[in-house]
Design an enzyme around this catalytic site. Sequence first.
Site, PDB file in Angstrom:
ATOM      1  N   HIS A  89     -27.896 -44.156  59.296  1.00  0.00           N
ATOM      2  CA  HIS A  89     -28.959 -44.385  60.281  1.00  0.00           C
ATOM      3  C   HIS A  89     -30.167 -45.083  59.666  1.00  0.00           C
ATOM      4  O   HIS A  89     -30.959 -45.694  60.377  1.00  0.00           O
ATOM      5  CB  HIS A  89     -29.348 -43.085  60.993  1.00  0.00           C
ATOM      6  N   ASP A 225     -22.805 -39.952  57.524  1.00  0.00           N
ATOM      7  CA  ASP A 225     -24.061 -40.698  57.677  1.00  0.00           C
ATOM      8  C   ASP A 225     -24.495 -41.318  56.343  1.00  0.00           C
ATOM      9  O   ASP A 225     -25.421 -40.847  55.693  1.00  0.00           O
ATOM     10  CB  ASP A 225     -25.142 -39.759  58.213  1.00  0.00           C
ATOM     11  N   SER A 658     -34.553 -38.795  54.910  1.00  0.00           N
ATOM     12  CA  SER A 658     -33.239 -39.341  55.246  1.00  0.00           C
ATOM     13  C   SER A 658     -32.783 -40.257  54.118  1.00  0.00           C
ATOM     14  O   SER A 658     -33.507 -41.162  53.711  1.00  0.00           O
ATOM     15  CB  SER A 658     -33.314 -40.131  56.557  1.00  0.00           C
TER      16      SER A 658
END
Length: 767
Positions: A89, A225, A658
């Site tokens: 992402h 991810d 992230s």
Amino acid sequence: MISKRIFAFIAAAWLSIGISSARPDEGMWLPMLLKQLNESDMQKKGLKLSAEDIYSVNQSSLKDAIVSFGGFCTGEMISSEGLLLTNHHCGYGQVQQHSSVENDYLTNGFWAMNKSQELPNPGLTATFIVRMEDVTKQILAGADVAKTEADREAIIQKNIAKVRQASTAGTHYDAVIKPYFYGNEYYMYITETFKDVRLVGAPPSSIGKFGGDTDNWMWPRHTGDFSLFRIYAGPNNEPAEYSPNNKPYKPKHHLPISLSGVKENDFTLVFGFPGRTNEYLTSHAIEEIYKVSNPAKIKIRDTKLNILDKDMKASDAVRIQYAAKHASIANAWKKWIGENRGLRKANTIEKKKELERQFNTWVNADPARKQQYGDLMTEFEKNYKALDGITISRDYIMEAANGIELIRYATGYAKLQQLIDTKASQAEINAEVEKLEKSAAGFFKDYNAPTDKKVFAALMGLYYNDLDKKLLPEAVRTAGTKYKGDFAKMADDIYSKSNLTSEAGAKKLLADVKAGKTSGLKNDPAFALANAIDSHYKTQVLPTYTSVNDNLNLLYRTYMTGLRAMQQDKKFYPDANSTLRVAYGKVEPYEPLDGVQYNYYTTLEGIMEKAAMTDVPDYVIPAKLRELYEKKDYGPYGVNGELPVAFIASNHTTGGNSGSPVINANGQLIGTNFDRNWEGTMSDIAYNPDQVRNIAVDARYMLFIVDKFAGAGHLVKEMTLVTDNTSGLPQVDARKATPEKELSKKEKRKAEKAAKKAKKKEAVEVN
């Protein structure tokens, strides 16, 4: 309306074997202070490294493998050839930019099979931290004589510019200086930024976004991810603009990747760039967030998401245009829902009020304290009261008005109109026109006017109907009366008449301005509305918002001084502000609801169970993944017939983390952080040790997807795979260390051949 699928997951809990009695560790700690604040505690909890191994300016350390990826995520070096690992992402925008209906990398994935196939990404950067320094004394010099917060800030900014210039003169480095504890302290980060960052690999969205919005912020999780990039450097291994002649960057350190995996209660460390937290807010602020801001923003984004969902499902072109935007909108929407649930579950507001009562008692017990701190809580209450109507107005302008792409884009023309109004020189006007011409192509590439028109009608309706009319811009009040509340009709008028709904129209308008025909912009209906909303914001909302927040900043600075004096035995960490931090905890399960227990890891088996829910589009998987599962073809990445996919730990993380590496006690990569559990999203405001868990992709699943699924084993060969658990920073390659029983005959022959070649090379080098 909250998706029914979210609640379905709460009910569909996976049972675990039990909950550990140990408590997680709160905090996002400054790397340079680990020695004095955290090293002993970390080692008691299992860390086998020293603080110097984690952060050092004298030798290679873990910090040399960590990068700020684009300024919005974290990445880590995983090879000596500049290979960078981050989240899918985080790289999603780049994958989307390279995608088209003909080459749909979002759907199909992308893998460069050699370095010549790696794709450049203009504007994408990777920033390393060279060193940190406490510069509080230099930055606050002279600030004590300032009479207002604005004067104080002016002095501080002048000092920051001076210190930055002196610290980087004659180098290619930059310096970032930021406040901590509401301006009580200042730290400087010397940085090195690389500008040639190329896309190497990304799994298809059915792996990289598996679970989609259904699973976002949820556990159990089965999302691959991750994405891979490569940093390129110019001569002398230093930053350089993109050039085909650049060479892969040679990092000072890259993280070895453990094949040993994780087990419950293992020590974990997350190293990265957390974006923003507000752990020291008073109860007044949290009540405003919980009761006013979050509900309004959730409602607005839910409305917009429903429109985008329908249009994206109806058109592949729109799906590609809005993929990254949709993901960003949905991410915050669901986070705010979980945050409110967590705040309520932890009884956060009442706990804050109790702390404030204790603070008042402590202050009132000593006349000197009473003189120093006054009646802080009364002042907090008075200032937050002054934001009544202001906060909600700001939220609706940011989320509803500016949630309409046409309004947000048209607002960008305000400077041009200002130049025209003030009769600036044609050269100045032309310079601004050229900037707008350059930006138009990027905007319209990912813009669909019919979709945005639907968003306009819906969000303008919310803006008009949800707020007290006295809080609205005059133009919006007038429009509501003119169109009798029918904002679809208003949208028809504006989108049919504005030049700013298409690239051709925008360029025509700009060409007219360049030719001296300036009335077109001012009379454009989209610009006129955007300009009216922007003017209302700047004159009726922003002044009060800024003034009150200046007051609050001073109150919080004083409050932080008092809290630290009152709780002298407590170790305080500063709020996250996108600077490098260390969080540590352990691998452990948790109990989200009474009678529900979650295990600490998931496997490929869980992906197949979800994929069996054929009525959930977010659970569609590639045929090849199913084939590998059915054959149990996991290579060296499986464990006892299972393939690990993700795990949770008690590290304190937030947005910006992230892509952060999750590192074990030996300094080895075991996973890549990509999310938090829904119940733990409130950790940006208050940490609940029973609920907060970070979610990571297991490194072995990443390796499996790259090697077995994508057939990009050449990338795995770059990496340093380890199976040993020695302390320090081992660089022992698992292709030599893996037990023979885990290797096929072909792999054995290959390993033996490589070992002989390495031994021969070593003998030559020694001689």
